[in-house]
Design a protein around this motif. Structure first.
Motif, PDB file in Angstrom:
ATOM      1  N   LEU A  98       0.833  -1.202   0.000  1.00 58.04           N
ATOM      2  CA  LEU A  98       0.000   0.000   0.000  1.00 58.04           C
ATOM      3  C   LEU A  98       0.871   1.257   0.000  1.00 58.04           C
ATOM      4  O   LEU A  98       0.586   2.227  -0.704  1.00 58.04           O
TER       5      LEU A  98
ATOM      6  N   THR B  66      -6.095   4.535   1.890  1.00 62.31           N
ATOM      7  CA  THR B  66      -5.046   3.828   1.165  1.00 62.31           C
ATOM      8  C   THR B  66      -5.199   4.063  -0.328  1.00 62.31           C
ATOM      9  O   THR B  66      -6.239   4.526  -0.798  1.00 62.31           O
TER      10      THR B  66
ATOM     11  N   SER C 166      -5.752   2.955  -4.205  1.00 64.67           N
ATOM     12  CA  SER C 166      -6.668   1.989  -4.808  1.00 64.67           C
ATOM     13  C   SER C 166      -6.181   1.628  -6.198  1.00 64.67           C
ATOM     14  O   SER C 166      -5.758   2.491  -6.962  1.00 64.67           O
ATOM     15  N   ARG C 167      -6.225   0.350  -6.520  1.00 65.87           N
ATOM     16  CA  ARG C 167      -5.849  -0.092  -7.860  1.00 65.87           C
ATOM     17  C   ARG C 167      -7.064  -0.250  -8.760  1.00 65.87           C
ATOM     18  O   ARG C 167      -6.957  -0.712  -9.887  1.00 65.87           O
TER      19      ARG C 167
ATOM     20  N   GLN D 144     -10.071   8.011   0.639  1.00 63.07           N
ATOM     21  CA  GLN D 144      -9.701   6.722   1.195  1.00 63.07           C
ATOM     22  C   GLN D 144      -8.392   6.844   1.957  1.00 63.07           C
ATOM     23  O   GLN D 144      -7.584   7.718   1.692  1.00 63.07           O
TER      24      GLN D 144
ATOM     25  N   ASP E 194       2.399   1.659  -3.435  1.00 64.01           N
ATOM     26  CA  ASP E 194       1.450   2.219  -4.396  1.00 64.01           C
ATOM     27  C   ASP E 194       1.395   3.736  -4.299  1.00 64.01           C
ATOM     28  O   ASP E 194       1.393   4.439  -5.305  1.00 64.01           O
TER      29      ASP E 194
END
Length: 205
Positions: free
Chosen positions: A92, A185, A187-188, A183, A95
């Motif tokens: 995370l 985190t 997001s993919r 969010q 990313d």
């Protein structure tokens, strides 16, 4: 031969990564290790390979080793790195770092041409904003003339980075009585991006 199950990898990223490796790794000259090169070394007496690679946009290295040696190598790196404020992180955090650095991730930001199911899933280097990596003056290479023509007329679309002011987005949600959107985190999962009522792209965050 697919040796993935026998190999472990540890990414050591950040401005002090070289200083940590100089202290913990032996039999290696990091000063001569160029970007995208690999060199053998040893950490805690275990043989490793160190590559000058990473996916954070910062100085970084990746350490490759036999999976049975991973725990010993991890302990040695963390112990040495404690003086530099080393912190374990996972996918995370990676990313977030790679998005902020503008690094594209296959099967998230784009689809491999081998997996593309439609023409719209196929991107040229110019559409991916990788112009800086394309030398149209090089001697002939596959696709050069097509890329020259595309460069002359300009790509029809681009993969670009968007800077989103989340407090402004939150105020829009609050104004219509919706719960907060931001969010905690990355997001993919891609979401559509609109200009008015027309979709102009998609975004991962």
């Amino acid at each position: 031969e697919d040796a993935s199950e026998r190999i472990a990898a540890l990414a050591l990223q950040g401005p002090t990564s070289a200083q940590i490796l100089r202290r913990v790794a032996t039999d290696v000259d990091l000063e001569r290790l160029r970007y995208f090169r690999v060199t053998p070394a040893a950490i805690a007496g275990r043989p490793v390979e160190i590559s000058r690679t990473g996916y954070t946009g910062d100085l970084g290295y990746e350490v490759w080793m036999d999976r049975d040696d991973a725990g010993v190598v991890w302990d040695a790196v963390v112990a040495t790195g404690s003086a530099f404020g080393i912190r374990p992180t996972g996918m995370l955090a990676l990313d977030v770092a790679r998005i902020e650095a503008g690094l594209l991730l296959i099967d998230v930001d784009f689809v491999s041409v081998k997996k593309a199911l439609t023409a719209s899933q196929i991107y040229s280097p110019l559409e991916m904003s990788l112009d800086r990596l394309v030398d149209l003056k090089k001697p002939a290479f596959v696709g050069r003339e097509a890329l020259r023509a595309e460069a002359a007329r300009g790509p029809k679309r681009r993969i670009v980075g968007l800077a989103v002011d989340w407090p402004d987005v939150e105020r829009l949600y609050e104004a219509v009585g919706l719960p907060p959107l931001a969010q905690a985190t990355a997001s993919r999962v891609a979401v559509p991006v609109y200009a008015g009522s027309r979709q102009v792209g998609r975004m991962t965050s």
